[in-house]
Design a protein around this motif. Sequence first.
Motif, PDB file in Angstrom:
ATOM      1  N   PHE A 123      47.525  56.052  72.038  1.00  0.00           N
ATOM      2  CA  PHE A 123      48.762  56.728  71.645  1.00  0.00           C
ATOM      3  C   PHE A 123      48.581  57.753  70.524  1.00  0.00           C
ATOM      4  CE2 PHE A 123      49.778  52.472  73.228  1.00  0.00           C
ATOM      5  CZ  PHE A 123      50.703  52.764  74.219  1.00  0.00           C
ATOM      6  N   MET A 124      47.443  57.791  69.889  1.00  0.00           N
ATOM      7  CA  MET A 124      47.248  58.704  68.769  1.00  0.00           C
ATOM      8  C   MET A 124      47.136  60.150  69.258  1.00  0.00           C
ATOM      9  SD  MET A 124      44.561  56.613  66.323  1.00  0.00           S
ATOM     10  CE  MET A 124      44.690  57.809  64.988  1.00  0.00           C
ATOM     11  N   THR A 125      47.758  61.058  68.546  1.00  0.00           N
ATOM     12  CA  THR A 125      47.649  62.480  68.865  1.00  0.00           C
ATOM     13  C   THR A 125      46.333  63.028  68.312  1.00  0.00           C
ATOM     14  OG1 THR A 125      48.714  63.221  66.818  1.00  0.00           O
ATOM     15  CG2 THR A 125      50.155  62.698  68.694  1.00  0.00           C
ATOM     16  N   ARG A 126      45.956  64.215  68.757  1.00  0.00           N
ATOM     17  CA  ARG A 126      44.739  64.845  68.240  1.00  0.00           C
ATOM     18  C   ARG A 126      44.840  65.049  66.730  1.00  0.00           C
ATOM     19  NH1 ARG A 126      43.440  69.601  72.732  1.00  0.00           N
ATOM     20  NH2 ARG A 126      42.953  68.195  74.476  1.00  0.00           N
ATOM     21  N   GLY A 127      46.051  65.406  66.278  1.00  0.00           N
ATOM     22  CA  GLY A 127      46.253  65.612  64.847  1.00  0.00           C
ATOM     23  C   GLY A 127      46.069  64.330  64.060  1.00  0.00           C
ATOM     24  N   GLU A 128      46.556  63.229  64.612  1.00  0.00           N
ATOM     25  CA  GLU A 128      46.408  61.938  63.924  1.00  0.00           C
ATOM     26  C   GLU A 128      44.946  61.508  63.883  1.00  0.00           C
ATOM     27  OE1 GLU A 128      50.770  59.986  65.043  1.00  0.00           O
ATOM     28  OE2 GLU A 128      49.060  59.712  66.392  1.00  0.00           O
ATOM     29  N   VAL A 129      44.229  61.735  64.974  1.00  0.00           N
ATOM     30  CA  VAL A 129      42.801  61.390  64.999  1.00  0.00           C
ATOM     31  C   VAL A 129      42.052  62.230  63.978  1.00  0.00           C
ATOM     32  CG1 VAL A 129      40.691  61.447  66.370  1.00  0.00           C
ATOM     33  CG2 VAL A 129      42.832  60.636  67.399  1.00  0.00           C
ATOM     34  N   LYS A 130      42.332  63.532  63.957  1.00  0.00           N
ATOM     35  CA  LYS A 130      41.652  64.426  63.019  1.00  0.00           C
ATOM     36  C   LYS A 130      41.919  64.016  61.577  1.00  0.00           C
ATOM     37  CE  LYS A 130      41.202  69.296  61.717  1.00  0.00           C
ATOM     38  NZ  LYS A 130      41.662  70.689  61.990  1.00  0.00           N
ATOM     39  N   ALA A 131      43.176  63.654  61.278  1.00  0.00           N
ATOM     40  CA  ALA A 131      43.539  63.264  59.919  1.00  0.00           C
ATOM     41  C   ALA A 131      42.789  62.000  59.496  1.00  0.00           C
ATOM     42  CB  ALA A 131      45.053  63.049  59.811  1.00  0.00           C
ATOM     43  N   GLU A 132      42.702  61.032  60.404  1.00  0.00           N
ATOM     44  CA  GLU A 132      42.008  59.791  60.063  1.00  0.00           C
ATOM     45  C   GLU A 132      40.517  60.030  59.850  1.00  0.00           C
ATOM     46  OE1 GLU A 132      41.266  55.267  61.779  1.00  0.00           O
ATOM     47  OE2 GLU A 132      43.154  56.320  62.076  1.00  0.00           O
ATOM     48  N   VAL A 133      39.917  60.817  60.724  1.00  0.00           N
ATOM     49  CA  VAL A 133      38.481  61.099  60.601  1.00  0.00           C
ATOM     50  C   VAL A 133      38.206  61.877  59.317  1.00  0.00           C
ATOM     51  CG1 VAL A 133      36.543  62.351  61.620  1.00  0.00           C
ATOM     52  CG2 VAL A 133      38.072  61.022  63.081  1.00  0.00           C
ATOM     53  N   THR A 134      39.047  62.869  59.030  1.00  0.00           N
ATOM     54  CA  THR A 134      38.867  63.682  57.822  1.00  0.00           C
ATOM     55  C   THR A 134      38.966  62.829  56.568  1.00  0.00           C
ATOM     56  OG1 THR A 134      39.760  65.655  58.924  1.00  0.00           O
ATOM     57  CG2 THR A 134      39.760  65.644  56.514  1.00  0.00           C
ATOM     58  N   ALA A 135      39.955  61.939  56.526  1.00  0.00           N
ATOM     59  CA  ALA A 135      40.132  61.067  55.360  1.00  0.00           C
ATOM     60  C   ALA A 135      38.942  60.119  55.210  1.00  0.00           C
ATOM     61  CB  ALA A 135      41.436  60.271  55.498  1.00  0.00           C
ATOM     62  N   PHE A 136      38.472  59.589  56.324  1.00  0.00           N
ATOM     63  CA  PHE A 136      37.341  58.659  56.295  1.00  0.00           C
ATOM     64  C   PHE A 136      36.089  59.355  55.761  1.00  0.00           C
ATOM     65  CE2 PHE A 136      33.687  56.515  58.207  1.00  0.00           C
ATOM     66  CZ  PHE A 136      33.959  55.177  57.953  1.00  0.00           C
ATOM     67  N   GLU A 137      35.828  60.551  56.259  1.00  0.00           N
ATOM     68  CA  GLU A 137      34.620  61.255  55.845  1.00  0.00           C
ATOM     69  C   GLU A 137      34.743  61.816  54.432  1.00  0.00           C
ATOM     70  OE1 GLU A 137      32.721  62.559  60.118  1.00  0.00           O
ATOM     71  OE2 GLU A 137      33.986  64.020  59.084  1.00  0.00           O
ATOM     72  N   ALA A 138      35.985  62.082  53.986  1.00  0.00           N
ATOM     73  CA  ALA A 138      36.190  62.545  52.612  1.00  0.00           C
ATOM     74  C   ALA A 138      35.833  61.473  51.597  1.00  0.00           C
ATOM     75  CB  ALA A 138      37.654  62.975  52.421  1.00  0.00           C
ATOM     76  N   ASN A 139      35.893  60.223  52.045  1.00  0.00           N
ATOM     77  CA  ASN A 139      35.544  59.092  51.175  1.00  0.00           C
ATOM     78  C   ASN A 139      34.078  58.691  51.308  1.00  0.00           C
ATOM     79  OD1 ASN A 139      38.118  58.725  50.013  1.00  0.00           O
ATOM     80  ND2 ASN A 139      38.828  57.620  51.831  1.00  0.00           N
ATOM     81  N   GLY A 140      33.301  59.573  51.952  1.00  0.00           N
ATOM     82  CA  GLY A 140      31.865  59.311  52.033  1.00  0.00           C
ATOM     83  C   GLY A 140      31.409  58.631  53.303  1.00  0.00           C
ATOM     84  N   GLY A 141      32.328  58.340  54.201  1.00  0.00           N
ATOM     85  CA  GLY A 141      31.945  57.667  55.435  1.00  0.00           C
ATOM     86  C   GLY A 141      31.385  58.645  56.459  1.00  0.00           C
ATOM     87  N   SER A 142      30.719  58.096  57.466  1.00  0.00           N
ATOM     88  CA  SER A 142      30.174  58.916  58.562  1.00  0.00           C
ATOM     89  C   SER A 142      30.797  58.438  59.867  1.00  0.00           C
ATOM     90  CB  SER A 142      28.646  58.772  58.618  1.00  0.00           C
ATOM     91  OG  SER A 142      28.116  59.531  59.690  1.00  0.00           O
TER      92      SER A 142
END
Length: 293
Positions: free
Chosen positions: A105-124
């Motif tokens: 159910f996640m939109t492309r925007g929601e996926v992008k936001a989650e990935v961006t936030a995760f990687e901003a905190n040092g995750g891969s």
Amino acid sequence: MTTTQRQKPVFRFAPSPNGPLHLGHALSAFINQDMAKASGGRLLLRMEDIDLTRCTPDFETGIYQDMDWLEIDWEKPARRQSEHFGEYQATLQTLIERGLVYPSFMTRGEVKAEVTAFEANGGSWPRDPDGSPHYPPHDRGLTQAERGERLGSGAKHAWRLDTKRALDELGAKLDWAETGDGETGTIKADPAAWGDVILSRSDAPSSYHLSVVLDDALQGITHVVRGTDLFHATSVHRLLQSLLGLPAPIYHHHRLITDASGRKLSKSEGDTGLAELRAKGLSVAGVRQLVGL
């Protein structure tokens, strides 16, 4: 299909009628034709037109004109994927009933936001061979009741393959036979590298992955000849073929035609089409020379 036809190698050229064909398509069509002739096999034409928004009758007509000009001899009529959505949906339903796909159910925007936030905190965040991030795991973990409630509310969704569950069910290593321009021999398939791929969306009843493996099986394709840009996608196709009990063709991934910067030619980038080359007076022999044949 006669017994004699069934015994012959079967190749297919499968463009999408969403723009003019270019030199990259010419290379693929020529290689398919040359390999079919060399093996005494058959060549089929398939219109991969599941994208009803971008694919048009005019572009399809242009493909026929280009094929005639290139002197590509193929068996008529062409198969149109848009005429077989019911077959794809029926197969998808069997995978749903087996619990191997789930609604996402996640939109492309929601996926992008989650990935961006995760990687901003040092995750891969894991990414597929094309560089796109894997779909987050949240929807895969919903209960049947939660899924039913969201589906019942009319929430927009896509159907994704639960790749881990599918691989666990198979319990066997996957591979394919490769004869192309890069690695050859037996290639180990790695479907997990793609995460949970989409098999159907609200705006497209079938994905490329699902429709291509069904079409290849239904048309009796024995040799899949296509560009190296689809080499890694073969892992997904081998997984689906195994889940659905479909035969595995021999694969031949050929080199791509690129521009001066090394970018592969693309219809979406407006690269010179075959019709324009034809209008300029280029011969078929000239086209073969341009693509290095």
